[in-house]
Design a protein around this motif. Structure first.
Motif, PDB file in Angstrom:
ATOM      1  N   GLU A 191     -50.578  57.943 -36.876  1.00 45.90           N
ATOM      2  CA  GLU A 191     -49.265  57.643 -36.325  1.00 45.90           C
ATOM      3  C   GLU A 191     -49.197  56.202 -35.823  1.00 45.90           C
ATOM      4  O   GLU A 191     -48.168  55.519 -35.984  1.00 45.90           O
ATOM      5  N   ARG A 220     -41.432  72.798 -40.742  1.00 46.68           N
ATOM      6  CA  ARG A 220     -40.505  71.811 -41.305  1.00 46.68           C
ATOM      7  C   ARG A 220     -40.325  72.038 -42.805  1.00 46.68           C
ATOM      8  O   ARG A 220     -39.212  71.956 -43.334  1.00 46.68           O
ATOM      9  N   GLU A 245     -44.070  69.087 -30.461  1.00 44.92           N
ATOM     10  CA  GLU A 245     -45.101  68.048 -30.529  1.00 44.92           C
ATOM     11  C   GLU A 245     -45.373  67.455 -29.151  1.00 44.92           C
ATOM     12  O   GLU A 245     -46.529  67.227 -28.767  1.00 44.92           O
ATOM     13  N   GLU A 246     -44.314  67.224 -28.393  1.00 48.97           N
ATOM     14  CA  GLU A 246     -44.471  66.660 -27.048  1.00 48.97           C
ATOM     15  C   GLU A 246     -45.220  67.634 -26.143  1.00 48.97           C
ATOM     16  O   GLU A 246     -46.077  67.228 -25.341  1.00 48.97           O
ATOM     17  N   ALA A 302     -39.758  68.232 -32.420  1.00 48.31           N
ATOM     18  CA  ALA A 302     -40.167  67.100 -31.579  1.00 48.31           C
ATOM     19  C   ALA A 302     -40.611  67.588 -30.201  1.00 48.31           C
ATOM     20  O   ALA A 302     -41.608  67.094 -29.638  1.00 48.31           O
ATOM     21  N   TYR A 322     -42.934  57.105 -35.101  1.00 48.28           N
ATOM     22  CA  TYR A 322     -43.445  58.225 -34.320  1.00 48.28           C
ATOM     23  C   TYR A 322     -43.317  57.877 -32.836  1.00 48.28           C
ATOM     24  O   TYR A 322     -43.467  56.713 -32.446  1.00 48.28           O
ATOM     25  N   ASP A 323     -43.068  58.894 -32.014  1.00 46.88           N
ATOM     26  CA  ASP A 323     -43.126  58.677 -30.572  1.00 46.88           C
ATOM     27  C   ASP A 323     -44.570  58.390 -30.186  1.00 46.88           C
ATOM     28  O   ASP A 323     -45.503  59.036 -30.692  1.00 46.88           O
ATOM     29  N   GLU A 347     -35.061  69.256 -35.882  1.00 45.94           N
ATOM     30  CA  GLU A 347     -35.843  68.103 -35.444  1.00 45.94           C
ATOM     31  C   GLU A 347     -36.045  68.098 -33.940  1.00 45.94           C
ATOM     32  O   GLU A 347     -37.118  67.718 -33.451  1.00 45.94           O
ATOM     33  N   THR A 348     -35.056  68.535 -33.190  1.00 46.92           N
ATOM     34  CA  THR A 348     -35.174  68.580 -31.730  1.00 46.92           C
ATOM     35  C   THR A 348     -36.244  69.580 -31.310  1.00 46.92           C
ATOM     36  O   THR A 348     -37.081  69.299 -30.437  1.00 46.92           O
TER      37      THR A 348
END
Length: 323
Positions: A88, A299, A64-65, A61, A111-112, A57-58
């Protein structure tokens, strides 16, 4: 963005396209022995933030960033970014309403988002500051919160917010001057309507509920699709064949996971058409969405490895790559 800006941005994207995963890369990942081996493969290709001991997940994520930073760094118009993140945004609204009304904290469900992440959205809903939301969300946020406070009906909440998201996407498709963005948004709505109808037919949902969930699009008559879904699965098959979507039926008859894969691959086929474009948002948006597809696929593979699924089952679920 001006044409000259697009030419510069597309040139940058062309260089980055070489780093995209290929179908052969994905098949290699499928054949790996463990989640850890797949994760190592990805980090060696530059995924994540450089941490050697990061978990799945890290890493995902961070990837995505990185893509969001790329979009902004290239000067992509805010209208385009807003459309790309509509799903989102509405998801965060739905999650915030559920958390406020049930007092169940599920932080991983958000979601961020730079403006409407977990903390911001929760504050807006708790304080009923609907005016701080985008205009297209204000009325539905008010309606959805009232519904949840009154009925605690989470299923109906899902329906009305998901439908509002589709309506906002369709409106973007109908009003944007960006041709590729319009085609992408329309495709998203069409695929969502297909998924809704299929699931409704399988679970035997009533007509009124199906009609409420389906969003009008410019590709086919959703009222007829709703009636077909309320009738039977075979009626839905007949509808799809009549409008030229025989591949949907073939995928469904193979398995539901094959159908889900067809839906994602259909969107990917739209992106592939942008590889030769140099004076529009197409290649930039296509690259970003291709990266999102890579992240979803990674994923799927790593989760399947962690749960002991075999290669045949994983291969059935992985998506077509853009690279």
């Amino acid at each position: 963005m001006r044409d000259a800006d697009y030419i510069y941005a597309v040139a940058s994207i062309r260089a980055k396209e070489k780093s995209l995963l290929t179908d052969a890369d994905v098949q290699s990942m499928v054949g790996m022995k463990s989640e850890a081996e797949v994760l190592t493969f990805l980090t060696e290709r530059g995924w994540g933030d450089g941490s050697q001991d990061a978990d799945m997940e890290t890493v995902l994520a961070a990837e995505e960033e990185n893509q969001m930073k790329l979009l902004k760094g290239l000067g992509v118009d805010s209208e385009i970014i807003d459309v790309l993140f509509l799903q989102e945004l509405y998801h965060n609204l739905k999650t915030a309403i559920k958390e406020v009304c049930t007092a169940v904290d599920d932080g991983m469900a958000f979601y961020d988002h730079e403006k409407y992440g977990k903390d911001q959205m929760l504050t807006i809903i708790k304080e009923k500051q609907f005016e701080k939301l985008p205009e297209h969300m204000q009325d539905i946020a008010r309606e959805a919160l009232d519904l949840m406070l009154t009925t605690r009906d989470g299923q109906r909440l899902d329906i009305i917010i998901d439908r509002a998201c589709l309506d906002a996407t369709e409106k973007a498709a109908a009003t944007t001057k960006d041709r590729f963005l319009a085609e992408y948004a329309e495709t998203k709505v069409v695929i969502a309507d297909i998924k809704i109808a299929v699931r409704a037919a399988i679970t035997k949902k009533p007509l009124a509920l199906i009609e409420e969930a389906l969003a009008p699009n410019r590709t086919f008559d959703v009222k007829r699709l709703a009636h077909a879904a309320a009738t039977s699965k075979d009626a839905v098959y007949e509808f799809f064949e009549r409008i030229g979507y025989r591949e949907v039926v073939e995928a469904l008859k193979e398995s539901f996971s094959s159908f889900e894969k067809w839906c994602d691959d259909h969107i990917m086929s739209k992106l592939m058409s942008q590889k030769t474009n140099i004076q529009s948002s197409g290649p930039i948006v296509a690259f970003f969405l291709a990266k999102q597809n890579e992240i979803r696929t990674a994923r799927i593979i790593m989760t399947a490895k962690a749960n002991g699924f075999g290669e045949d089952i994983i291969s059935e679920r992985v998506r077509k790559m853009y690279g």
